[in-house]
Design a protein around this motif. Structure first.
Motif, PDB file in Angstrom:
ATOM      1  N   UNK A 192     -28.096  83.698 108.639  1.00 20.15           N
ATOM      2  CA  UNK A 192     -29.067  82.713 108.159  1.00 20.15           C
ATOM      3  C   UNK A 192     -29.785  83.133 106.898  1.00 20.15           C
ATOM      4  N   UNK A 193     -30.125  84.452 106.793  1.00 26.44           N
ATOM      5  CA  UNK A 193     -30.825  84.920 105.592  1.00 26.44           C
ATOM      6  C   UNK A 193     -29.961  84.733 104.356  1.00 26.44           C
ATOM      7  N   UNK A 194     -28.654  84.873 104.525  1.00 23.37           N
ATOM      8  CA  UNK A 194     -27.751  84.697 103.390  1.00 23.37           C
ATOM      9  C   UNK A 194     -27.802  83.262 102.878  1.00 23.37           C
ATOM     10  N   UNK A 195     -27.808  82.310 103.792  1.00 27.89           N
ATOM     11  CA  UNK A 195     -27.900  80.910 103.380  1.00 27.89           C
ATOM     12  C   UNK A 195     -29.266  80.594 102.779  1.00 27.89           C
ATOM     13  N   UNK A 196     -30.300  81.250 103.280  1.00 28.05           N
ATOM     14  CA  UNK A 196     -31.626  81.071 102.673  1.00 28.05           C
ATOM     15  C   UNK A 196     -31.611  81.539 101.223  1.00 28.05           C
ATOM     16  N   UNK A 197     -30.955  82.674 100.985  1.00 24.99           N
ATOM     17  CA  UNK A 197     -30.866  83.197  99.617  1.00 24.99           C
ATOM     18  C   UNK A 197     -30.054  82.267  98.720  1.00 24.99           C
ATOM     19  N   UNK A 198     -28.972  81.713  99.269  1.00 23.10           N
ATOM     20  CA  UNK A 198     -28.151  80.783  98.486  1.00 23.10           C
ATOM     21  C   UNK A 198     -28.948  79.534  98.123  1.00 23.10           C
ATOM     22  N   UNK A 246     -31.465  80.252  95.433  1.00 24.64           N
ATOM     23  CA  UNK A 246     -30.826  80.393  94.124  1.00 24.64           C
ATOM     24  C   UNK A 246     -30.253  79.075  93.613  1.00 24.64           C
ATOM     25  N   UNK A 247     -30.455  77.990  94.369  1.00 20.72           N
ATOM     26  CA  UNK A 247     -29.964  76.683  93.943  1.00 20.72           C
ATOM     27  C   UNK A 247     -28.470  76.519  94.061  1.00 20.72           C
ATOM     28  N   UNK A 248     -27.851  77.205  95.031  1.00 19.81           N
ATOM     29  CA  UNK A 248     -26.395  77.210  95.145  1.00 19.81           C
ATOM     30  C   UNK A 248     -25.869  76.485  96.370  1.00 19.81           C
ATOM     31  N   UNK A 249     -26.747  76.079  97.279  1.00 15.98           N
ATOM     32  CA  UNK A 249     -26.279  75.557  98.573  1.00 15.98           C
ATOM     33  C   UNK A 249     -25.653  74.173  98.467  1.00 15.98           C
ATOM     34  N   UNK A 250     -25.923  73.446  97.399  1.00 16.82           N
ATOM     35  CA  UNK A 250     -25.373  72.093  97.250  1.00 16.82           C
ATOM     36  C   UNK A 250     -24.198  72.096  96.281  1.00 16.82           C
ATOM     37  N   UNK A 263     -25.435  56.502 103.102  1.00 15.33           N
ATOM     38  CA  UNK A 263     -25.339  57.744 103.861  1.00 15.33           C
ATOM     39  C   UNK A 263     -25.458  58.955 102.944  1.00 15.33           C
ATOM     40  N   UNK A 264     -24.825  58.902 101.785  1.00 15.66           N
ATOM     41  CA  UNK A 264     -24.894  60.026 100.862  1.00 15.66           C
ATOM     42  C   UNK A 264     -26.324  60.263 100.394  1.00 15.66           C
ATOM     43  N   UNK A 265     -27.022  59.204 100.049  1.00 21.75           N
ATOM     44  CA  UNK A 265     -28.410  59.357  99.622  1.00 21.75           C
ATOM     45  C   UNK A 265     -29.251  59.999 100.718  1.00 21.75           C
ATOM     46  N   UNK A 266     -29.007  59.608 101.939  1.00 22.55           N
ATOM     47  CA  UNK A 266     -29.767  60.123 103.083  1.00 22.55           C
ATOM     48  C   UNK A 266     -29.492  61.599 103.321  1.00 22.55           C
ATOM     49  N   UNK A 295     -29.965  69.094  99.273  1.00 19.91           N
ATOM     50  CA  UNK A 295     -30.468  69.534  97.967  1.00 19.91           C
ATOM     51  C   UNK A 295     -31.927  69.976  98.057  1.00 19.91           C
ATOM     52  N   UNK A 296     -32.750  69.181  98.734  1.00 21.51           N
ATOM     53  CA  UNK A 296     -34.188  69.464  98.783  1.00 21.51           C
ATOM     54  C   UNK A 296     -34.593  70.324  99.973  1.00 21.51           C
ATOM     55  N   UNK A 297     -33.872  70.177 101.075  1.00 19.72           N
ATOM     56  CA  UNK A 297     -34.272  70.877 102.295  1.00 19.72           C
ATOM     57  C   UNK A 297     -33.412  72.065 102.663  1.00 19.72           C
TER      58      UNK A 297
END
Length: 406
Positions: free
Chosen positions: A48-54, A57-61, A119-122, A128-130
């Motif tokens: 989980x910490x790895x995904x938090x870091x991603x 860094x603005x990389x998760x999306x 659905x995509x907007x939702x 992206x934000x959460x």
């Protein structure tokens, strides 16, 4: 292999400046992930910490389209190789992390391809934000392992406003870390996408909010030799209601459009990351131990280098087909890459162990974990069936490019 070294290779020179920057940023995050890999492996806990870091860094999306605030990578956005090289960097740090990342980014590809604009907007906003994490689960294997009394599977019932889901899924990657799952469920009964023989139109793709209290995780089943930190537990659905608005795409679209074949070469990128991790270890160890004058070490090092170069070139070759919209060719080449890179990666790890000796397999050496993880993950598809599918395609016979069934 450092970014300085690989930046001299042709496939990175062909990337856009954004792609080169992203790979560098992922590499920085991966350094911290690598330090946590052993802990997650021993405890079989989701990284989980790895995904938090991603996310920080603005990389998760990564595979969310730019118009929805994402990075716009992947086979639908004309920049596939950048995504796969990012995956390679994470898998080099921790192959389990690479697999969880694959599941997340591939799920977003499916939302981009099949979900409605509403659905995509939702859902993209939550990513992206959460920083929300997604997965796609199909696994309902009907073959039992020794000691199992029941098979896995789900049953789904249509009700007013949606469906009610009952049953279990196995190999549910990121089960204790994901926020949402795309569930591949079959109206004809157990089997999901891979293990069901029902008509394609019976396969539904349904988004499930995993915070629903009717969804629970059984952590007792997942005790494998490798890929432990993927947390691929059994997930149980107890009369879980899935509303109509959570149906993604038309029934059967996942099979009719062959979406699984878009993800097959992505697995190869993770294989390559594991191999590169072993290669980096070998170069450092052999230099530090002053073994670089040994002619047999020369052979091992040369073989590893050729294997990595070949794997990179194959991924770049397949990525170009996706980016140019040449889908049929991408599917065929992707299966070839999946087959070949598995063997090159496993061979590279073997060369590392042969050159470095038994000490490379003693913790805290990362090679011990890499060997276990790669050996296990390569079973994700049966390579005999993958190669037979390539052969059937070559001979012009009917074949299944997604699940490699006869």
């Amino acid at each position: 292999m450092t970014l300085d070294k690989i930046s001299e290779t042709p496939w990175l020179h062909e990337l856009r400046p954004q792609g080169r920057d992203l790979i560098g940023r992922v590499g920085e995050v991966a350094e911290a992930c690598a330090k946590r890999a052993d802990e997650h492996d021993r405890a079989a806990t989701f990284p989980g910490e790895d995904f938090d870091d991603l996310a920080a860094a603005g990389l998760n999306a990564a595979t969310v389209p730019r118009e929805h605030g994402g990075l716009g990578l992947g086979p639908l956005n004309g920049d596939t190789l950048t995504l796969w090289l990012m995956t390679k960097e994470l898998a080099k740090a921790d192959l389990s992390l690479g697999r969880c990342w694959e599941g997340h980014t591939n799920s977003l590809v499916l939302l981009h391809a099949l979900a409605s604009e509403q659905q995509q907007e939702r859902w993209f906003d939550g990513i992206v934000r959460g920083g929300q994490k997604w997965v796609a689960w199909s696994g309902e294997p009907q073959a039992r392992k020794p000691g199992e009394g029941t098979r896995f599977g789900t049953g789904i019932t249509a009700v007013d406003g949606g469906w009610v889901l009952e049953g279990t899924k196995a190999f549910a990657t990121s089960a204790t870390g994901a926020d949402w799952a795309l569930l591949l469920v079959n109206t004809a009964g157990p089997g999901g996408a891979r293990h069901a023989d029902a008509p394609a139109e019976g396969l539904l793709l349904l988004a499930c909010d995993l915070s629903d209290p009717t969804v629970t995780v059984d952590e007792s089943w997942w005790d494998p030799i490798g890929m432990r930190a993927t947390a691929s537990h059994v997930v149980e659905f107890d009369q879980t209601f899935l509303p109509q608005e959570n149906l993604v795409g038309e029934p059967g679209a996942y099979l009719h459009e062959g979406w699984q074949s878009a993800f097959t070469p992505h697995y190869a990128a993770s294989f390559l990351g594991a191999a590169e991790g072993a290669f980096d270890y070998a170069l450092e160890y052999l230099t530090r131990q002053n073994k670089t004058a040994d002619p047999y070490v020369h052979h091992r090092a040369g073989s590893m280098a050729v294997n990595l170069q070949t794997s990179h070139l194959w991924l770049a070759h397949v990525a170009q087909f996706w980016d140019r919209g040449r889908r049929a060719e991408a599917q065929r080449a992707g299966n070839c890459a999946r087959h070949l890179v598995e063997h090159l990666a496993l061979e590279t790890v073997e060369h590392c162990v042969r050159a470095c000796g038994a000490r490379s397999l003693v913790r805290p050496s990362p090679v011990e974990r890499i060997l276990r993880d790669l050996t296990f993950y390569a079973r994700h598809d049966n390579d005999d069936h993958v190669l037979a599918t390539i052969g059937r395609a070559t001979l012009g016979e009917t074949h299944d490019s997604s699940f490699f069934k006869p």
